[in-house]
Design an enzyme around this catalytic site. Structure first.
Site, PDB file in Angstrom:
ATOM      1  CD  GLU A  82       7.338   3.098  -4.608  1.00 50.12           C
ATOM      2  OE1 GLU A  82       7.442   3.042  -3.480  1.00 50.12           O
ATOM      3  OE2 GLU A  82       7.355   2.973  -6.080  1.00 50.12           O
ATOM      4  CB  SER A 120       1.871  -1.792 -14.216  1.00 51.80           C
ATOM      5  OG  SER A 120       2.604  -0.274 -14.352  1.00 51.80           O
ATOM      6  CD  GLU A 133       8.610  -4.817  -6.817  1.00 50.84           C
ATOM      7  OE1 GLU A 133       6.983  -5.023  -6.844  1.00 50.84           O
ATOM      8  OE2 GLU A 133       8.791  -3.855  -5.963  1.00 50.84           O
ATOM      9  CD1 TRP A 192      -2.237  -2.114  -0.081  1.00 50.01           C
ATOM     10  CD2 TRP A 192      -3.073  -1.719   2.060  1.00 50.01           C
ATOM     11  NE1 TRP A 192      -3.114  -2.667   0.198  1.00 50.01           N
ATOM     12  CE2 TRP A 192      -3.767  -2.678   1.606  1.00 50.01           C
ATOM     13  CE3 TRP A 192      -3.689  -1.080   3.231  1.00 50.01           C
ATOM     14  CZ2 TRP A 192      -5.016  -3.074   2.462  1.00 50.01           C
ATOM     15  CZ3 TRP A 192      -4.507  -1.282   4.404  1.00 50.01           C
ATOM     16  CH2 TRP A 192      -5.297  -3.137   3.283  1.00 50.01           C
TER      17      TRP A 192
HETATM   18  C1  PEP Z   1       5.232  -2.435  -5.983  1.00 46.87           C
HETATM   19  O1  PEP Z   1       5.301  -0.957  -5.755  1.00 46.87           O
HETATM   20  O2  PEP Z   1       5.556  -2.982  -5.615  1.00 46.87           O
HETATM   21  C2  PEP Z   1       4.199  -2.637  -7.484  1.00 46.87           C
HETATM   22  C3  PEP Z   1       4.765  -2.908  -8.348  1.00 46.87           C
HETATM   23  O3  PEP Z   1       3.214  -1.275  -7.662  1.00 46.87           O
HETATM   24  P1  PEP Z   1       2.825  -0.753  -8.837  1.00 46.87           P
HETATM   25  O4  PEP Z   1       1.505  -2.026  -8.930  1.00 46.87           O
HETATM   26  O5  PEP Z   1       1.803  -0.109  -8.865  1.00 46.87           O
HETATM   27  O6  PEP Z   1       2.746  -0.591  -9.966  1.00 46.87           O
END
Ligand code: PEP
Length: 270
Positions: free
Chosen positions: A110, A228, A182, A12
């Site tokens: 992040e 995403s 990721e 979140w």
């Molecule tokens: C994330 O924050 O790990 C992520 C994958 O975000 P999103 O699904 O919005 O790309």
């Protein structure tokens, strides 16, 4: 035959305060409860649903999960590597365990890019989490520049090397480490990696674990894709042999879209 239960983990980020977190978990649970086949699959633990609220919302989210009776796991988005001390603004792994966390996300892009967390710090956090029985979700992934430069594998390999430096095992006896691939360019951009790319990198990570910790660890480790993920791209992703779930940002903030991902994952499995 290894049974890696897919984990659908909702990160979140800095969204949902305590009240909203509790209400969200209750809404999610009651929607699951009202759908017989979904409820049966979730209760049979065909998939694992996880929520990762901000620190201040963990306790209320835990309460919501407890009241709802629907199995859901709780995790935090970060931790410090020490147990306590003069680290203003930080939270320790022991504190997370006390509040009911099973998981902690470590090395999210992040954290790496906005808050300048280095591989070495992430390695210290990994060791601490392992030593106190908190299961970590280690995030790795390349930037667009690194991808365009053709160095995706070497970036990910270095992130893995540093995170596991000094650890000789045993790894993954009780699913104590999960890895999330990721790609940074896919996070929050609406631009998901192709299913083939996600599979290729998850397999690359599994091979790394195999080389370092042996065949059983590689077979048992769950490797997630993140970036995403939405309901309409879940089925292709979850059909990949080495993708064991997803780390979901934006789409986990809304009951309908989070459950769309859960339902489509179950459809692939059944
Ligand atoms: C994330 O924050 O790990 C992520 C994958 O975000 P999103 O699904 O919005 O790309």
């Amino acid at each position: 035959m290894v049974n890696r239960v897919p984990l659908l983990a909702g990160n979140w980020k800095m969204n949902k305060g305590p009240l909203e977190a509790e209400n969200f978990v209750k809404d999610l649970a009651s929607t699951i409860h009202d759908n017989e086949s979904l409820s049966k699959a979730v209760k049979a633990r065909i998939v694992e649903i996880g929520v990762f609220p901000p620190f201040v919302s963990l306790e209320r989210a835990k309460k919501g999960i407890f009241i709802s009776g629907i199995p859901m796991s709780l995790g935090a988005q970060n931790m410090h590597w020490e147990d306590n001390g003069a680290f203003t603004g930080e939270v320790s792994g022991e504190m997370l365990k006390e509040v009911g966390c099973k998981y902690v996300i470590l090395g999210h892009s992040e954290r790496r890019h906005i808050f300048r967390e280095k591989n070495e710090m992430i390695g210290k956090k990994m060791k601490k989490a392992l030593s106190i029985g908190l299961k970590s979700i280690l995030c790795v992934g390349e930037t667009l520049e690194e991808r365009d430069g053709g160095i995706t594998e070497s970036v990910v390999e270095e992130q893995l090397e540093e995170a596991f430096r000094g650890l000789t095992g045993p790894l993954n006896q009780e699913g104590n480490v999960i890895i999330a691939y990721e790609p940074v360019w896919a996070i929050g951009t609406g631009r998901k990696a192709s299913d083939e790319d996600a599979q290729r990198m998850c397999l690359f990570i599994r091979k790394f674990i195999g080389d370092k910790f042996g065949f059983t660890a590689a077979q048992n480790v769950r490797i997630l894709y993140g970036g995403s993920v939405k309901p309409d791209n879940t089925k292709g992703l979850m059909s990949q042999a080495d993708v064991d779930g997803a780390l979901i940002g934006g789409a986990s903030l809304d009951v309908e879209s989070f459950l769309g991902i859960v339902k489509n994952t179950i459809d692939v499995l059944l």
